[in-house]
Write a protein that holds these residues in place. Structure first.
Motif: not given
Length: 393
Positions: A21-47
């Motif tokens: 679980i903590i290894v998977i968690m690191a994926l989320d935090h990698s996206h927090d810093f290297f993905g778009s800060l304005t993206s909404q991954p769970t917004d089905l209209a844009t994701t």
């Protein structure tokens, strides 16, 4: 993330699940810093499906952390008295709150101006442990009743607006309503992890710990059927869509997007359906791992022995990598230390900041692989020594 003050006689299946679980968690935090800060991954209209499931798989992290914290507390009773455990839970809880608002806040933002402070997982975990210090004096059936009532019933509180409590509004937000706790003279505190549901999950983890006192031939079927029951219950309740999550699902443009809508449950605060969706599979994994740790998962098991250590260090490491990437791509890093408001959290991204999912996954793999030797070393230190302070990291 409770590991006990004495680190002998650990249960491998619990360490393994915690490590995965903590290894998977690191994926989320990698996206927090290297993905778009304005993206909404769970917004089905844009994701996109790739972005959605990259975020969705990390939903399992927090519920498992809180559940296994309670389980670890219960197992620690084999090695210490209840009064000693209560003292440890309080001291450990206060330490986690300090880590969240000081050490981890700096890891996220690399500044000390405290314009923005977001109360996240360690803050709630700390309070959950402090509350658990009181709950452990109750009969186990009463702790279970408390946990079930809060988890199953807290969505009935969704329509209560903190504003109606007047001066007590901040307290209600800390308990159940995501949002700004207060904002004074440019300093804003936001609560992301509210207490009622997360304290309840920790309490249920403590109840789960009693299952590990049973023989394997009794324990394993219980874990299996609890997991299956939660998953089937999720499917039924989600399908009828009457209660359990503030966001209804709907038929979408494709079957895949319809599935995404169906499993797109509310995390802030975690709804009943969100917790059923995540804790059911977690119990099935505990059942599967109860038979032994597969050799190919040994690295995750090692990380699971030192989860708080990995949690703290990996945030600093990811943020430092983001600073380096900013320097290479933009020739400046000043904005990486600036987070003046919620729109610029955890840093002020330069124009076009979004490295895309392939880079996010590469960063994630690099972070986990590069930190593994350090985790293995620290796990060895913990195994060889009984220094009291080791139980706090």
């Amino acid at each position: 993330m409770l590991e006990g003050s004495i680190h002998r006689a650990r249960i491998e299946s619990i360490d393994l699940l915690r490590g995965i679980i903590i290894v998977i968690m690191a994926l989320d935090h990698s996206h927090d810093f290297f993905g778009s800060l304005t993206s909404q991954p769970t917004d089905l209209a844009t994701t996109t499906p790739a972005l959605f499931f990259t975020r969705w798989i990390t939903h399992f992290c927090a519920p498992v952390f809180f559940l296994l914290t309670g389980t670890g507390a219960s197992l620690t009773l084999k090695r210490m008295s209840k009064s000693a455990l209560a003292r440890f839970l309080v001291s450990r809880g206060l330490w986690l709150i300090f880590l969240d608002v000081v050490v981890m806040r700096f890891a996220l933002q690399f500044n000390l101006d405290y314009h923005i402070t977001i109360l996240v997982v360690l803050w709630a975990l700390g309070w959950a442990m402090i509350v658990l210090a009181a709950l452990i004096w109750l009969p186990i059936w009463l702790i279970a009743a408390f946990g079930v009532l809060c988890i199953a019933g807290h969505n009935a509180l969704d329509n209560i607006d903190a504003a109606q409590f007047g001066a007590w509004a901040p307290l209600w937000k800390l308990l159940h309503e995501l949002g700004v706790v207060f904002s004074i003279h440019g300093h804003t505190v936001v609560v992301a992890y509210v207490l009622i549901p997360w304290v309840a999950v920790t309490a249920m983890g403590y109840v789960l710990g009693t299952v590990y006192q049973w023989p394997a031939h009794v324990r394993r079927p219980v874990l299996f059927w609890l997991g299956v029951g939660l998953m089937l219950g999720f499917v039924v309740l989600r399908y009828v869509d009457i209660y359990g999550d503030p966001g209804p699902w709907s038929v979408q443009k494709t079957p895949l997007f319809t599935l995404m809508s169906f499993i797109n449950c509310n995390k802030y605060p975690p709804s009943l359906l969100f917790l059923m969706m995540t804790l059911g599979p977690a119990l099935l994994l505990l059942w599967a791992f109860d038979a032994g740790v597969p050799r190919w998962l040994r690295p995750a098991h090692t990380i699971g022995r030192v989860p708080l250590f990995f949690y703290v260090v990996h945030f600093y490491w990811i943020h430092l990598l983001a600073v380096a990437a900013c320097w290479i791509c933009y020739g400046t890093v000043a904005n990486m230390f600036q987070s003046p408001d919620l729109a610029h959290f955890p840093f002020t991204a330069p124009p076009g900041w979004n490295f895309g999912l392939p880079v996010v996954y590469l960063v994630w793999a690099f972070v986990v692989i590069s930190l593994y030797p350090l985790c293995a070393w620290y796990a060895g230190v913990r195994r060889r020594h009984d220094w009291w302070w080791l139980s706090y990291l």
